[in-house]
Design an enzyme around this catalytic site. Sequence first.
Site, PDB file in Angstrom:
ATOM      1  N   ASP A 170       0.833  -1.207   0.000  1.00  0.00           N
ATOM      2  CA  ASP A 170       0.000   0.000   0.000  1.00  0.00           C
ATOM      3  C   ASP A 170       0.871   1.262   0.000  1.00  0.00           C
ATOM      4  O   ASP A 170       0.570   2.236  -0.681  1.00  0.00           O
ATOM      5  CB  ASP A 170      -0.923  -0.018   1.222  1.00  0.00           C
ATOM      6  CG  ASP A 170      -1.704  -1.316   1.315  1.00  0.00           C
ATOM      7  OD1 ASP A 170      -2.445  -1.621   0.371  1.00  0.00           O
ATOM      8  OD2 ASP A 170      -1.547  -2.036   2.315  1.00  0.00           O
ATOM      9  N   HIS A 194      -4.579  -3.639   6.473  1.00  0.00           N
ATOM     10  CA  HIS A 194      -4.401  -3.852   5.034  1.00  0.00           C
ATOM     11  C   HIS A 194      -5.766  -4.273   4.479  1.00  0.00           C
ATOM     12  O   HIS A 194      -6.043  -5.447   4.238  1.00  0.00           O
ATOM     13  CB  HIS A 194      -3.353  -4.918   4.758  1.00  0.00           C
ATOM     14  CG  HIS A 194      -3.236  -5.263   3.299  1.00  0.00           C
ATOM     15  ND1 HIS A 194      -2.855  -4.342   2.362  1.00  0.00           N
ATOM     16  CD2 HIS A 194      -3.488  -6.414   2.620  1.00  0.00           C
ATOM     17  CE1 HIS A 194      -2.867  -4.914   1.164  1.00  0.00           C
ATOM     18  NE2 HIS A 194      -3.254  -6.168   1.292  1.00  0.00           N
TER      19      HIS A 194
END
Length: 343
Positions: free
Chosen positions: A171, A199
């Site tokens: 990410d 996440h």
Amino acid sequence: MLCCIGTNMSSEGAEPIRVVVTGAAGQIAYSLLYQIASGAVFGPNQPVYLHLLDIAPMMGVLEGVVMELADCALPLLAGVLPTAKPEEAFKDVVAAFLVGAMPRKEGMERKDLLAANVRIFKEQGQALDKVARKDVKVLVVGNPANTNALICSKYAPSIPKENFTAMTRLDQNRAQSQLAAKIGVPVQNVKNVIIWGNHSSTQFPDASNAVVTVGGAQKPVPAAINDDAYLKSTFVTTVQKRGAAVIAARKMSSALSAAKAASDHMRDWFLGSGDRWVSMGVVSDGSYGTPRDVVFSFPVTTANGKWKIVQGLTINDFARQMLDATGKELAEEKQEAMDVCKD
């Protein structure tokens, strides 16, 4: 089944380190194994002995992967052990990439996914506890990564909690890439973008403390972009939904970029992050008002094999809302996982 590819000790005579990758016959591992064995993770002078774990029905596929590793003729690859037995796979390892997990299938509720993964990560935690080195560094890639890491740690009580981490580096890499493209600079010119929380689609990609080098001078990313609405909306949602966008385009999940992120995460943990902040899912100590004892992504610095949460950052009202939302989801996931553990 043991496959020895040769014991090349020419890399300054360094002893090989044992590294395990689970889900080793899968897509992410297919990209990850080369990076580990080529020196991209542990350095150009560190031989590695790879332990490859997968389920019994995948042993035939794994045999092909072992053949390919041999065919790469990698000087740093001291040997390979393909196995379906966790206690063989985790024996004496110093680093563990836990890639294998039960994927979410159509119509599957989150609780069902958690229940399936609790069983996997309970077994792996117990095996780590029994046979791995006590200083093993564990990176959980398989989703839901944060809660899987928490469960794995719970069942490996003799290994320090701080040795279990979850991957949010993918990410961070996505966020860094988006910002660099928006500003029009090389990706390495952007640093200190943060991923907070889970996440998942509740994660908070935060550019408020990021800096960019433009024309030889450093400036804050928010000033360089000068578009607060973009940073609170399009930027955030693009990063949150990037995995889904890749699946829609590729008809398969992110594998190449996930493997690169796993390499980045473990390399920085072992070799140090320098003056950059990196995002890692770590067991929360309550910093920034986050729930304690969940695996929460924070900005950290790494040195001498240890991570440390960056402290003293300002959390504005928007960030507070985002941190609270992702923290709430993690607390709920933890509770669901713990309920499954009791069953």
